[in-house]
Design an enzyme around this catalytic site. Structure first.
Site: not given
Ligand code: SUG
Length: 424
Positions: A20-21, A110, A137-138, A174, A240, A355
């Site tokens: 849930g990051l 991304n 995290h990203r 992103e 996004h 994605c």
């Molecule tokens: O960045 N989910 C990603 C999903 C990315 C989707 N990418 C595109 N739409 N191109 C984000 O939100 C969730 C990870 C977590 O909650 O553990 C996460 O990072």
């Protein structure tokens, strides 16, 4: 010389989990704490790649970076051997630790923004690594992605790989998830559309700054149109642009309320792109668009001509959404096929088919310059499936992330991947 588009999918890493990051990403928030299935997740991703290979498309992959992200934890002051770093971080700052445990590099859309050779200032394909600065995290992905993209696209006669923009909110970037290219064909000069959020107070963080799109365009020597996402789309959970719009060659498929100023976008595309086709959908709400990920389809050009939508199973399961898909297929436009894929494990973290892939347009010379280990043929695809079946954990409970036994299992999976990459 024909230019084709190669999709590079992120291979889903062995630590895929639901922590849930990502605030603003409804799927990530609502599945926080659920049990993940890394092995099934990676096999789902590989099966999607195989569907496109079987249709005659060239398919690449991007290996997952090693996780937990020990370098990020060291940068935060944890020291000693790797296990000491992990144990201390898990104990002292579990939130930071969980952020270091994300497999989020799987969402290769991304990783970078890709500017086609026909649009760049120097005739090379430019890849500008995304800083992903909004989500902790990203943000850990950027150095790994830069190094990996430099490995895959190492030939500087054909490719220019740029490091990430400064990682501040002013430049939050992103990557390709907020970039669309409209052009008569993959090889022709095109219109680059950079879609950004608004810093003017949404309840969700702005993930893409206009300034970042402007910087990316400058770095690549490209002209660009900078478009604001609609407030309604952001509020509905379109963190996004690629969850409400997708473009391929001369076709744009978008929700009618994806952009703040659709007239400006459509007008610019009509002027710049011969044969431009806009397919705008208003028969479903933004909420249905986001829960089904209809617009997070890959829109691909088929080798025999025509286009296909590569949709998640969730779009087929929602009757009104599927009716919209059938209407698209029946109408007079280039999209004549729907390919439904199961990427459920990724979807539960808010990542659909689009994605999971980074699209890279290449002519014959650029294609030949790609490190061949990252282009899939039947043998490499089989090898990756075998690796995942042998080494990826079957399930991870978010509470297991701090368990040294999991670190060992995930480390062994990465070691096996490194060995495979050395001989693949
Ligand atoms: O960045 N989910 C990603 C999903 C990315 C989707 N990418 C595109 N739409 N191109 C984000 O939100 C969730 C990870 C977590 O909650 O553990 C996460 O990072």
């Amino acid at each position: 010389m024909t230019t084709i588009e190669i999709n590079f999918d992120g291979l889903i890493g062995p630590i895929h989990n639901y922590a849930g990051l990502s605030p603003g990403n409804i799927a990530s928030a609502s599945n926080a704490g659920a049990i993940s299935q890394p092995r099934a997740a990676a096999l789902q991703g590989l099966a999607k790649m195989k569907r496109l290979i079987d249709r005659g498309l060239v398919q690449g992959f991007i290996p997952p970076p090693r996780r937990p992200a020990i370098a990020a934890l060291r940068a935060a002051g944890f020291s000693g051997g790797d296990r000491d770093v992990l144990a201390a971080a898990a104990q002292d700052d579990p939130v930071l630790f969980n952020n270091a445990c994300s497999a989020s590099a799987m969402w290769a859309a991304n990783a970078a923004t890709v500017i086609a050779a026909a649009d760049s200032g120097d005739g090379r394909v430019h890849l500008v690594t995304a800083n992903l600065a909004t989500m902790l995290h990203r943000s850990f992905e950027a150095p790994d992605s830069f190094a990996m993209l430099r490995t895959i696209f190492r030939d500087e006669r054909c490719f220019a790989v740029h490091p990430a923009l400064p990682g501040t909110q002013h430049f939050s970037d992103e990557g390709a998830a907020n970039h669309m290219r409209l052009a008569p064909s993959h090889g022709a000069r095109g219109l680059n559309i950079f879609v950004h959020g608004t810093a003017r107070g949404s309840r969700f963080p702005e993930r893409q700054a206009r300034r970042a799109g402007e910087a990316v365009a400058r770095l690549a020597g490209a002209q660009g149109l900078h478009m604001l996402q609609s407030q309604a789309a952001i509020e509905a959970g379109a963190f996004h642009n690629d969850v409400v719009a997708v473009a391929n060659e001369h076709v744009l498929l978008a929700h009618a309320h994806a952009f703040a100023d659709r007239e400006a976008l459509i007008g610019a595309a009509l002027r710049a792109v011969p044969g431009f086709v806009a397919i705008e959908i208003d028969s479903i709400g933004l909420d249905e668009a986001i829960s089904s990920y209809l617009f997070n389809s890959q829109l691909i050009t088929l080798p025999e001509g025509g286009m296909a939508l590569v949709l998640p199973g969730e779009a087929q399961a929602a009757p009104r959404v599927w009716a919209a898909v059938e209407a698209i297929l029946e109408a007079d436009n280039p999209i004549n096929e729907a390919i439904v894929v199961d990427v459920r494990e990724s979807m539960r973290n808010g990542g659909g088919p689009a994605c999971l892939r980074l699209r890279v347009p290449v002519n014959a010379a650029a294609r030949a310059a790609i490190d061949p280990r990252f282009l899939l043929d039947a043998r490499r695809w089989d090898a990756l499936c075998g690796l995942v079946e042998r080494h990826w954990p079957e399930r991870i409970d978010a509470a297991d992330l701090a368990d040294p036994a999991l670190w060992d299992a995930v480390g062994a999976a990465h070691d096996a991947l490194d060995i495979l990459l050395a001989r693949i």
